[in-house]
Scaffold this motif. Structure first.
Motif, PDB file in Angstrom:
ATOM      1  N   MET A 165       0.821  -1.207   0.000  1.00 48.46           N
ATOM      2  CA  MET A 165       0.000   0.000   0.000  1.00 48.46           C
ATOM      3  C   MET A 165       0.857   1.259   0.000  1.00 48.46           C
ATOM      4  SD  MET A 165      -3.057  -1.245   2.558  1.00 48.46           S
ATOM      5  CE  MET A 165      -1.940  -1.788   3.861  1.00 48.46           C
ATOM      6  N   GLU A 170       1.293   5.393  -2.292  1.00 50.27           N
ATOM      7  CA  GLU A 170       1.482   6.737  -1.750  1.00 50.27           C
ATOM      8  C   GLU A 170       2.770   7.366  -2.282  1.00 50.27           C
ATOM      9  OE1 GLU A 170      -0.776   8.323   0.149  1.00 50.27           O
ATOM     10  OE2 GLU A 170      -2.084   6.566  -0.022  1.00 50.27           O
ATOM     11  N   LEU A 190      -7.433  -1.947   2.392  1.00 52.08           N
ATOM     12  CA  LEU A 190      -7.584  -0.663   1.706  1.00 52.08           C
ATOM     13  C   LEU A 190      -8.854   0.085   2.102  1.00 52.08           C
ATOM     14  CD1 LEU A 190      -6.272  -1.853  -1.739  1.00 52.08           C
ATOM     15  CD2 LEU A 190      -5.251  -0.052  -0.336  1.00 52.08           C
ATOM     16  N   SER A 241      -9.174   2.078   4.393  1.00 54.34           N
ATOM     17  CA  SER A 241      -8.818   3.439   4.811  1.00 54.34           C
ATOM     18  C   SER A 241      -8.387   4.325   3.650  1.00 54.34           C
ATOM     19  CB  SER A 241      -7.698   3.387   5.857  1.00 54.34           C
ATOM     20  OG  SER A 241      -6.520   2.820   5.285  1.00 54.34           O
ATOM     21  N   SER A 242      -8.259   3.765   2.456  1.00 56.83           N
ATOM     22  CA  SER A 242      -7.824   4.558   1.297  1.00 56.83           C
ATOM     23  C   SER A 242      -9.028   5.132   0.567  1.00 56.83           C
ATOM     24  CB  SER A 242      -7.004   3.694   0.334  1.00 56.83           C
ATOM     25  OG  SER A 242      -6.640   4.455  -0.806  1.00 56.83           O
ATOM     26  N   ASN A 243      -8.918   6.407   0.202  1.00 54.51           N
ATOM     27  CA  ASN A 243     -10.007   7.037  -0.545  1.00 54.51           C
ATOM     28  C   ASN A 243      -9.716   7.119  -2.039  1.00 54.51           C
ATOM     29  OD1 ASN A 243      -8.053   9.027  -0.652  1.00 54.51           O
ATOM     30  ND2 ASN A 243      -9.257  10.587   0.392  1.00 54.51           N
ATOM     31  N   TRP A 244      -8.631   6.424  -2.487  1.00 51.95           N
ATOM     32  CA  TRP A 244      -8.328   6.501  -3.915  1.00 51.95           C
ATOM     33  C   TRP A 244      -7.810   5.200  -4.507  1.00 51.95           C
ATOM     34  CZ3 TRP A 244      -3.239   6.373  -6.082  1.00 51.95           C
ATOM     35  CH2 TRP A 244      -2.203   6.344  -5.138  1.00 51.95           C
TER      36      TRP A 244
END
Length: 264
Positions: free
Chosen positions: A24, A28, A73, A75-78
């Protein structure tokens, strides 16, 4: 007038067996780097786990790898998890997966922007640069291009030339050397973006599985939700590690056969 940035989607293909914090983290790092070029605006990320047909030793069922990736994932917004590749009955070449996703991206882009006929028989978008798709990988991925029989030359050319690569450094590996030593990658080096990870993270899914088999802690290496899922479903045991043992990795068995396009 400032040039508009190119919308960019990052695609990561792999086993994700299981997904780790480092997997992950790649997204980023890559997004920051591509934004820093001033050319791109990262609008999405896709995690695409391989199908069970890959044949790699110790590969747990795709349904589990998909579930773990989705948990990780949350917590990921993309970055999202896509199941298309994992649902294929056979292993799918990376370039075929990229064609599939790029086709979907273009279709969504055309629907959202509309198309314009310039009276010459050519349709062009009403506004904005066309989105791009690039393959996101770690530095060790570039070394797979050198494994005899694993990749077809035309596939490497298409992945690097038509789409492009965003490669994040890993440990002592030298992605610059891998690009230099490959004629194909060297020709396409303007489309290969090398990202330096200054905070080194050596976490590997292989070591995570080994620790789990030995009943060792993997906390802070993978998300707690994934750890809980693994324990609930009794994954990564000595028995699961023997899965596909002695099986020829599917890419090595399949690459000699011609690959049909999705249009076919």
């Amino acid at each position: 007038m400032a040039t508009r940035r190119v919308p960019l989607v990052l695609l990561a293909c792999g086993s994700f067996n299981p997904i780790t914090n480092q997997h992950m983290r790649l997204f980023e790092l890559a997004r920051d780097h591509m934004h820093s070029t001033g050319q791109y605006q990262v609008v999405g990320g896709i995690v695409s786990p391989v199908s069970d047909g890959y044949g790699k030793q110790g590969l747990v069922l795709a349904k589990h790898r998909i579930a773990m990736a989705k948990l990780a994932l949350q917590s990921s917004n993309w970055v999202t998890v896509d199941e298309w590749e994992s649902q294929q009955p056979d292993w799918t070449e990376t370039v075929v997966t990229m064609r599939y996703h790029y086709g979907r991206i273009l279709e969504e882009y055309e629907q959202s922007t509309g198309m314009h006929d310039d009276f010459s028989g050519t349709t062009t978008p009403l506004s904005g640069p066309c989105p791009q798709l690039k393959l996101l990988c770690g530095a060790d991925f570039l070394d797979t291009f050198k494994i005899p029989g694993l990749w077809r030359d035309d596939h490497v050319e298409e992945v690097a030339g038509r789409f492009g690569l965003v490669c994040v450094s890993r440990g002592g590996l030298q992605p610059e050397r891998a690009v230099h030593e490959s004629d194909t990658l060297s020709r396409q080096r303007q489309n290969i973006f090398l990202v330096r990870e200054w905070v080194r993270n050596e976490t590997s899914a292989t070591e995570v599985r080994r620790a789990l088999r030995r009943d060792r802690s993997v906390k802070y290496l993978i998300p707690d939700s994934v750890i809980e899922y693994i324990h609930q479903h009794n994954l990564y045991t000595e028995d699961s590690e023997r899965r596909n043992k002695g099986t020829v990795l599917r890419p090595l068995a399949k690459q000699a056969q011609p690959v049909k396009s999705l249009d076919d």
